[in-house]
Design a protein around this motif. Structure first.
Motif, PDB file in Angstrom:
ATOM      1  N   ASP A  42       0.917  -1.162  -0.168  1.00 40.47           N
ATOM      2  CA  ASP A  42       0.150  -0.079   0.001  1.00 40.47           C
ATOM      3  C   ASP A  42       0.853   1.178   0.203  1.00 40.47           C
ATOM      4  O   ASP A  42       0.488   2.369   0.425  1.00 40.47           O
ATOM      5  CB  ASP A  42      -0.893  -0.136   1.102  1.00 40.47           C
ATOM      6  CG  ASP A  42      -2.114  -1.069   1.110  1.00 40.47           C
ATOM      7  OD1 ASP A  42      -2.521  -1.171  -0.209  1.00 40.47           O
ATOM      8  OD2 ASP A  42      -2.271  -1.631   1.903  1.00 40.47           O
ATOM      9  N   ASN A  44       2.145   4.407  -1.856  1.00 40.05           N
ATOM     10  CA  ASN A  44       1.436   4.918  -2.822  1.00 40.05           C
ATOM     11  C   ASN A  44       2.036   4.908  -4.307  1.00 40.05           C
ATOM     12  O   ASN A  44       3.288   4.856  -4.215  1.00 40.05           O
ATOM     13  CB  ASN A  44       1.400   6.787  -2.517  1.00 40.05           C
ATOM     14  CG  ASN A  44       0.822   7.350  -3.627  1.00 40.05           C
ATOM     15  OD1 ASN A  44       1.483   7.893  -4.464  1.00 40.05           O
ATOM     16  ND2 ASN A  44      -0.487   7.504  -3.606  1.00 40.05           N
ATOM     17  N   TYR A  45       1.529   4.829  -5.387  1.00 41.94           N
ATOM     18  CA  TYR A  45       1.975   4.795  -6.681  1.00 41.94           C
ATOM     19  C   TYR A  45       3.162   5.750  -6.890  1.00 41.94           C
ATOM     20  O   TYR A  45       4.445   5.394  -7.233  1.00 41.94           O
ATOM     21  CB  TYR A  45       0.931   5.081  -7.818  1.00 41.94           C
ATOM     22  CG  TYR A  45       1.259   4.847  -9.039  1.00 41.94           C
ATOM     23  CD1 TYR A  45       1.432   3.644  -9.596  1.00 41.94           C
ATOM     24  CD2 TYR A  45       1.708   5.652 -10.018  1.00 41.94           C
ATOM     25  CE1 TYR A  45       1.720   3.167 -11.046  1.00 41.94           C
ATOM     26  CE2 TYR A  45       2.039   5.404 -11.240  1.00 41.94           C
ATOM     27  CZ  TYR A  45       1.960   4.552 -11.843  1.00 41.94           C
ATOM     28  OH  TYR A  45       2.445   4.298 -12.988  1.00 41.94           O
ATOM     29  N   LYS A  46       3.102   6.898  -6.717  1.00 37.78           N
ATOM     30  CA  LYS A  46       4.173   7.935  -7.176  1.00 37.78           C
ATOM     31  C   LYS A  46       5.219   7.820  -6.234  1.00 37.78           C
ATOM     32  O   LYS A  46       6.471   7.823  -6.322  1.00 37.78           O
ATOM     33  CB  LYS A  46       3.454   9.424  -6.946  1.00 37.78           C
ATOM     34  CG  LYS A  46       2.674   9.880  -8.201  1.00 37.78           C
ATOM     35  CD  LYS A  46       2.908  11.224  -8.416  1.00 37.78           C
ATOM     36  CE  LYS A  46       2.272  11.760  -9.647  1.00 37.78           C
ATOM     37  NZ  LYS A  46       0.902  11.936  -9.570  1.00 37.78           N
ATOM     38  N   GLN A 226      -3.929   3.621  -0.669  1.00 36.44           N
ATOM     39  CA  GLN A 226      -3.510   4.661  -1.730  1.00 36.44           C
ATOM     40  C   GLN A 226      -3.746   6.226  -1.213  1.00 36.44           C
ATOM     41  O   GLN A 226      -3.135   7.184  -1.304  1.00 36.44           O
ATOM     42  CB  GLN A 226      -3.801   4.571  -3.052  1.00 36.44           C
ATOM     43  CG  GLN A 226      -3.106   3.275  -3.664  1.00 36.44           C
ATOM     44  CD  GLN A 226      -1.678   3.241  -3.950  1.00 36.44           C
ATOM     45  OE1 GLN A 226      -1.328   4.472  -4.442  1.00 36.44           O
ATOM     46  NE2 GLN A 226      -0.949   2.295  -3.877  1.00 36.44           N
TER      47      GLN A 226
END
Ligand SMILES: Nc1nc2c(ncn2[C@@H]2O[C@H](COP(=O)(O)OP(=O)(O)OP(=O)(O)O)[C@@H](O)[C@H]2O)c(=O)[nH]1
Ligand SMILES: Nc1nc2c(ncn2[C@@H]2O[C@H](COP(=O)(O)OP(=O)(O)OP(=O)(O)O)[C@@H](O)[C@H]2O)c(=O)[nH]1
Ligand SMILES: [Mg+2]
Ligand SMILES: [Mg+2]
Lengths: 306, 293
Positions: A42, A44-46, A226
């Motif tokens: 979990d 975050n993508y960035k 996220q």
């Protein structure tokens, strides 16, 4: 799990052996693997993307010593970097040397604010402070009663104005009450709120402006996904906080949201809550969370070799 | 709901304004999916599938690519059936609410009770959270708001409260019983055993019950939600999901994994703290809304 991870790295890093160095080519697959691990935890993508970039820079050119495998080397690089990012300065709770120490708790609905306010009260009481709990959640059904019951369990007084719908006034009056009764520590429990609820965010900011807390703590459920970056950023911008509290770590969530939050808001994690009982309050160890994010397991032995 | 709109806008923004689907678009799309908490694996799978399908298409427009992604997402959600009619041939119809701490169980019980009551059914709530401070008071306030009965024998064991509630329901011809339980993490074995006991007690009284075991998931939760479902399943198998707090900016995309891996349908979504803030979950609508149609 961690051994599993290292083994995975070993497999994709086989070709490094003999080459002696980590290169862009021989670690690219490993980096993809790490990315997957972080996203599954979990992060975050960035944030995960940036992390991979940083690790790459750190890893390139590193010599693989004969005493360790490339897999162990890369695991150590990641683990150290994670620990560094999760840690931060000033993780001690600030106390007001003269006058009243005021601590205000904020966060999303159901993250564990009320429970944590009682835990903190209990902890500070055990350090010989005279604590007052303040019930400033006027919305949630039975919120005041919940705090009263918890206060009774730890023998700490709870300030509330039962028919009031004005949290700013409640907080203000509570401080006055503390002054009059010579209580040197005030912990304000506030209602859960969404970061996009403008009115409720203004209310939190108004309470804060009125009481000027010594510490404002942002409470976060460790199971958050996220969206943690969005709520943390908004709470930081609209209310501002001095530190973070991570709750429900007695579950088995990997806690990647902490990395995400640390990446977007430069505030330290001050406490960890790992249980519903009022004595489950712990200090935060970045290295422990780092190995948790990578998957539970004994990383220490692995890293010591490196 | 706001959540849907957010997701919609994001995907639409990503896709529109680009003549054809390039790597950058794909990556942006991946970001949209992953930041929705859909999970890295499903995101990868969906994009890969859509990409393979798109290669064979003569229509190279972004719109067409969007359509394919949408169909793939729909295919995932269609793997679990949603709301059927409530069968009241045997009464009471028993719903048990379970889930981890603070996910929104008690609030959802209030909303559900209100919904059933409004559709003309006689509802009784059982307060089987004997653990959390003021859990009982909280549920009582909700019962009052919804205008339904509540059985709350505070000092008793949770399973005893479930027993009493059903007994009372049998006596006065109640249509629907909703049992609220304490929040628990699946790492706490004794509390999980307690869930199993509640289940057994209900089942001993009414061989057909519980009719529904609704697991309440926090919409802001990440991938751990899948583990939650997996572990709860070992003690009392959820028949449906309620996903809450979708009035924020969290997307609740983890339901894609739950539906795909666990085949458990999502039945309701929570979109606020008010008594009317519970909506039926409709996969079709959810996907349509994601793409702004
Ligand atoms: N397992 C576990 N449960 C926790 C922990 N901290 C809080 N809880 C539980 O989480 C639930 C919500 O806690 P609260 O303290 O009421 O949360 P809150 O943030 O005050 O909630 P609102 O006021 O509704 O926004 C309760 O069931 C608590 O017992 C923790 O560290 N571990
Ligand atoms: N914004 C929003 N808040 C919600 C929603 N559902 C519940 N909440 C809030 O989330 C918090 C926790 O809700 P509860 O219903 O007490 O959760 P619970 O699962 O019963 O908690 P425990 O019994 O302590 O495990 C409360 O502040 C609720 O008002 C929702 O759909 N949207
Ligand atoms: Mg509270
Ligand atoms: Mg509850």
């Amino acid at each position: 799990m961690l051994e599993e991870l290292t083994e995975k790295f070993e497999r994709v890093l086989k070709k490094v052996t003999g080459q002696g160095r980590l290169t862009e080519e021989n670690i690219s697959e490993t980096l993809r693997e790490i990315r997957r691990v972080l996203l599954d935890a979990d992060v975050n993508y960035k944030v995960a993307k940036q992390f991979i970039e940083d690790v790459k820079v750190k890893a390139l050119g590193k010599e693989v010593l004969t005493s360790i495998t490339p897999g162990q080397l890369i695991t150590k690089i990641i683990y150290d970097e994670l620990t560094r990012l999760l840690g931060g300065n000033g993780a001690e709770i600030k106390l007001n040397p003269s006058g009243i120490t005021t601590i205000m708790l904020i966060g999303l609905q159901g993250c564990g604010k009320t429970t944590f306010s009682a835990k903190l009260a209990r902890l500070l009481k055990s350090k010989k402070r005279d604590v007052l709990l303040v019930a400033a959640d006027v919305y949630r059904p039975a919120a005041v009663n919940q705090l009263k019951i918890l206060g009774k369990q730890i023998d700490v007084p709870v300030f509330s104005i039962d028919d009031s719908k004005d949290p700013v006034k409640i907080a203000e009056d509570a401080l006055e009450y503390a002054r009059q009764n010579k209580l040197n520590t005030v912990i304000i429990d506030t209602a859960g709120r969404l970061h996009i609820d403008e009115e409720m965010m203004r209310e939190a900011a108004a309470i804060k402006a009125k009481v000027n807390p010594t510490e404002t703590l942002f409470v976060v459920d460790s199971m958050t996904g996220q969206d943690a970056v969005n709520s943390a950023k908004a709470f930081h911008e609209k209310v501002d906080f001095d530190g973070i509290v991570i709750t429900k770590l007695d579950g088995d969530s990997r806690g990647g949201c902490v990395l995400s939050i640390r990446a977007v808001v430069d505030r330290p994690v001050k406490f960890v809550s790992a249980g519903e009982k009022l004595d489950s309050i712990e200090v935060f160890y970045p290295d422990r969370l780092a190995s948790r994010i990578l998957g539970k397991g004994d990383i220490v032995s692995l890293v010591e070799k490196a | 709901s706001k959540t849907r709109d957010n997701l919609v806008n994001k995907i639409s923004e990503t896709i529109s304004g680009k003549a054809k689907v390039d790597e950058e678009t794909l990556e942006e799309l991946e970001e949209v999916l992953i930041t929705s908490d859909i999970g890295s694996q499903i995101a990868e799978e969906i994009i890969e599938k859509a990409r393979a399908l798109f290669k064979k298409e003569s229509d190279r427009s972004v719109d067409n690519f969007k359509k394919i992604i949408k169909e793939e997402l729909e295919a995932v959600l269609s793997q679990a059936k949603t709301n059927g009619e409530i069968d009241l041939s045997q009464k009471p119809y028993v719903i048990v609410i379970i889930g981890v701490n603070g996910s929104g169980k008690t609030t959802s019980v209030g909303k559900l009770a209100y919904n059933f009551k409004r559709s003309g059914l006689k509802v009784k709530i059982g307060s089987a959270d004997t653990f959390r401070a003021a859990a009982n008071d909280q549920l009582e306030i909700w019962a009052n708001k919804a205008g339904v009965d509540i059985i709350s024998t505070n000092t008793k064991e949770p399973s005893a409260v479930a027993f009493d509630t059903i007994k009372a329901a049998q006596k006065d011809g109640t249509d629907i019983v909703i049992i609220d339980t304490a929040g628990r993490l699946h790492t706490q074995k004794n509390l999980m055993d307690e869930l199993n006991k509640i289940h057994r007690v209900i089942n001993n009284l009414l061989p057909y019950a519980p009719n529904e075991i609704l697991m309440v998931l926090d919409g802001t939760a990440g991938q751990n939600a899948v583990r939650q479902v997996e572990e709860f399943e070992k003690y009392t198998k959820p028949t449906g999901i309620i996903i809450t707090k979708l009035d924020g900016t969290a997307k609740g995309g983890v339901i894609f994994r739950i539906i795909s891996e666990k085949k458990i349908p999502v039945k309701y979504i929570g979109v606020g703290e008010g008594i009317e803030d519970l909506q039926d979950f409709s996969p079709k609508e959810f996907i349509e809304a994601m793409f702004g149609n």
